[in-house]
Enzyme design. Structure first.
Site, PDB file in Angstrom:
ATOM      1  N   GLY A 230      13.784  10.411   4.010  1.00  0.00           N
ATOM      2  CA  GLY A 230      14.179  10.721   2.637  1.00  0.00           C
ATOM      3  C   GLY A 230      15.461  10.068   2.169  1.00  0.00           C
ATOM      4  O   GLY A 230      15.894  10.298   1.041  1.00  0.00           O
ATOM      5  N   GLY A 274      11.776   6.081   6.252  1.00  0.00           N
ATOM      6  CA  GLY A 274      10.867   4.983   5.955  1.00  0.00           C
ATOM      7  C   GLY A 274      11.500   4.063   4.922  1.00  0.00           C
ATOM      8  O   GLY A 274      11.872   2.918   5.207  1.00  0.00           O
ATOM      9  N   ARG A 275      11.670   4.621   3.738  1.00  0.00           N
ATOM     10  CA  ARG A 275      12.164   3.850   2.601  1.00  0.00           C
ATOM     11  C   ARG A 275      13.462   3.091   2.896  1.00  0.00           C
ATOM     12  O   ARG A 275      13.607   1.922   2.578  1.00  0.00           O
ATOM     13  CB  ARG A 275      12.425   4.820   1.431  1.00  0.00           C
ATOM     14  CG  ARG A 275      12.759   4.169   0.111  1.00  0.00           C
ATOM     15  CD  ARG A 275      13.144   5.240  -0.917  1.00  0.00           C
ATOM     16  NE  ARG A 275      12.303   6.414  -0.830  1.00  0.00           N
ATOM     17  CZ  ARG A 275      11.145   6.563  -1.473  1.00  0.00           C
ATOM     18  NH1 ARG A 275      10.728   5.624  -2.272  1.00  0.00           N
ATOM     19  NH2 ARG A 275      10.443   7.671  -1.320  1.00  0.00           N
ATOM     20  N   CYS A 341      -8.066  -1.249 -15.473  1.00  0.00           N
ATOM     21  CA  CYS A 341      -8.464  -0.578 -16.715  1.00  0.00           C
ATOM     22  C   CYS A 341      -7.901   0.833 -16.740  1.00  0.00           C
ATOM     23  O   CYS A 341      -8.633   1.827 -16.729  1.00  0.00           O
ATOM     24  CB  CYS A 341      -9.979  -0.577 -16.856  1.00  0.00           C
ATOM     25  SG  CYS A 341     -10.623  -2.238 -17.011  1.00  0.00           S
TER      26      CYS A 341
END
Ligand SMILES: *Cc1c(COP(=O)(O)O)cnc(C)c1O
Length: 421
Positions: A230, A274-275, A341
């Protein structure tokens, strides 16, 4: 202030594109390694410190191998992730298995790999026991409820699906102790993309206090404390990086005041970021396919939200650089879109950029975590390649792009001829 420079020039990108058509994700090995070393060094006061890279952020075995070389383990939460880290050569106590709503097959695989199993719920103790048997070392995920505020990505703790309540923790450790387990860990993860150092210090403090309480109450001892992932990154220019040394200093102070002062320890500190580990070091490289002028100006790219979903999913800001136009004034307002789309298939809304032309190379920053990883095939979109810019300047593919054959691989067209309607 942090300005968002690219680690490659337009010329370099053009050469890469000759060989690997856009769109693709490009990772910067050198910067990733430097950051990994800095992160590890920041916590060197704690003897058993280990970062278990959250595989879901960038599930690529080549990136995993680099991070493993830098001393990181792996945090997995699914069967495929467990198999990926196994194939990468990571096993045993270097794997943390933090999952939720877990199927038996995943517990079995985690057990086979001798991963550290982190349970998400009290009932999982019996489920694990029934299907895979209890391990010698067990960890529980704590949900602090009202004690702690969450954020948009992960929600408020008391509404989040994760973890044990305080009283369930007491009960869970007692049950496992009485079943003969002697080795324990504790975990929590309550925020994502958090940029304040104090937040993580406070999280560690909550866990340290819990350890003191549980140790005294149950006469058990803890080997490790996992404060989760985090840790945020500055997606916007001008945002400050979190001071990871300040996070570490703050945690060390609490460790001494709570753990050491109560005669406990040594306890290993674990993280599962992670980030912070790969996020800033991955770029989505794409080109302008069409410029469209209606009620607004649209720059349509050859990438779409299937390559990077965060802007559409969270309204997340991802910085955009136009290669070769770094020094031009950003004076034209565009919506930067993909071709899905779905009207929310936009990488940026009302973004000021230099005047764009067809063929311009667009680089979308901070795509190295939860970028490629969140990719999907909706609308028949294919996942892109992943490339690695090595420390010597060479570019190597670490995953090829999907083809339509990959997309059709699960269908049996031959069966259509005998399918009666
Ligand atoms: C997603 C996740 C992480 C990594 O989160 P980051 O925000 O990328 O650091 C770590 N641990 C668990 C259990 C997760 O689900």
């Amino acid at each position: 202030m942090l300005d968002k420079k690219l680690p490659f020039t337009k010329d370099q990108l053009e050469k890469i594109i000759e060989k690997y058509p856009t769109p693709f994700h490009l990772y910067d090995e050198k910067a990733m390694r430097e950051n990994a070393r800095e992160f590890k060094n920041a916590f060197s006061w704690n003897e058993g410190f280990k970062e278990f890279f959250a595989v879901k952020a960038a599930p690529n075995p080549y990136l995993m191998k680099i991070l493993h070389k830098e001393g990181f383990g792996a945090d997995c939460s699914s069967l495929a992730e467990l198999i990926m880290v196994q194939k990468t050569g990571i096993s045993g106590a270097e794997i943390m298995f933090t999952s939720n709503d877990t199927p038996a097959a995943e517990f079995l695989k985690a057990k086979e790999l001798k991963a550290v199993i982190n349970l998400d719920d009290l009932s999982h103790i019996f489920y694990l026991e029934e299907y895979a048997g209890l391990p010698q070392l067990i960890c529980f995920r704590y949900n602090p409820g009202k004690l702690k505020k969450g954020n948009l990505i992960i929600g408020h703790p008391e509404e989040a699906k994760y973890g044990f309540t305080h009283d369930q923790l007491v009960e869970g450790y007692k049950i496992c102790r009485d079943k003969g387990i002697k080795r324990f860990g504790i975990h929590t993860m309550v925020a994502s993309n958090e940029l304040s150092a104090g937040y993580f210090v406070e999280t560690a403090e909550i866990l340290f206090k819990l350890i003191v309480e549980l140790t005294h109450k149950l006469k058990i001892s803890f080997e490790f404390v996992n404060i989760g992932g985090g840790v945020g990154i500055p997606y916007r220019p001008g945002e400050e990086r979190i001071d990871i040394n300040a996070v570490s200093r703050g945690i060390k102070e609490k460790y001494e005041k709570i753990i050491v002062a109560n005669g406990l320890g040594p306890i290993k500190l674990y993280t599962e970021c992670g980030r912070y580990i790969t996020g800033p070091y991955g770029y989505l490289v794409t080109r302008v396919l069409h410029i469209k002028n209606t009620y607004k100006k649209f720059a349509g790219l050859d990438a779409c939200m299937a390559n990077l979903m965060r802007p559409a999913l969270y309204g997340a800001y991802h910085h955009i650089t136009v290669a070769g136009k770094e020094n031009q004034i950003a004076e034209v307002v565009y919506d930067v879109t993909g071709s899905l789309c779905e009207n929310n298939d936009k990488f940026a809304i009302d973004r000021k950029l230099p005047l764009l032309e067809r063929g311009d190379i667009i680089v979308i920053h901070d795509a190295g975590a939860h970028g490629y990883a969140m990719g999907f095939n909706y609308n028949g979109k294919l996942r892109s390649a992943e490339l690695l810019l090595r420390e010597d300047g060479k570019v190597v593919p670490i995953r090829r792009a999907e083809t339509v054959d990959d997309y059709f691989a699960t269908l049996d067209f031959a069966g259509l001829s005998s399918f009666r309607t």
